[in-house]
Design a protein around this motif. Structure first.
Motif: not given
Length: 96
Positions: A44-50, A84-88
């Motif tokens: 899961i990307p933690a940097s958003g869309k990029k 991106v926060e863990l719950p998301d």
């Protein structure tokens, strides 16, 4: 619906000779309930869309080759904290 395979004996004629063969037949039946399955190692990307674009380039990711993090890995390089926060992230993993 649930599909189960069953081996069925068939009798048939070939050149005037009676023969038998086993065929694998798919039998469908109604099914309901819950299926629980654990999935591990979902990226899961933690940097958003990029981050999602970067992860696509890394696939298939070799989880078995992971090593513990060391600060030296990022020496003289720029890095960012997760966006991106863990719950998301958990919600996104559940979708996958």
């Amino acid at each position: 619906m649930r599909g189960d395979y069953d081996n069925v004996q068939e009798t048939y004629w070939e050149n005037g000779v009676t023969k038998q063969r086993t065929r694998r037949k798919l039998k469908w039946s109604k099914a309901n309930g819950k299926l629980t399955k654990d999935f591990k190692n979902i990226l899961i990307p933690a940097s958003g869309k990029k981050g999602a674009k970067c992860l696509k380039k890394l696939e298939p990711f070799q989880f078995k080759e992971l090593v513990p993090y060391q600060n030296d890995y990022l020496a003289e390089m720029s890095a960012e904290r997760y966006q991106v926060e863990l719950p998301d992230s958990w919600k996104e993993a559940q979708k996958k």
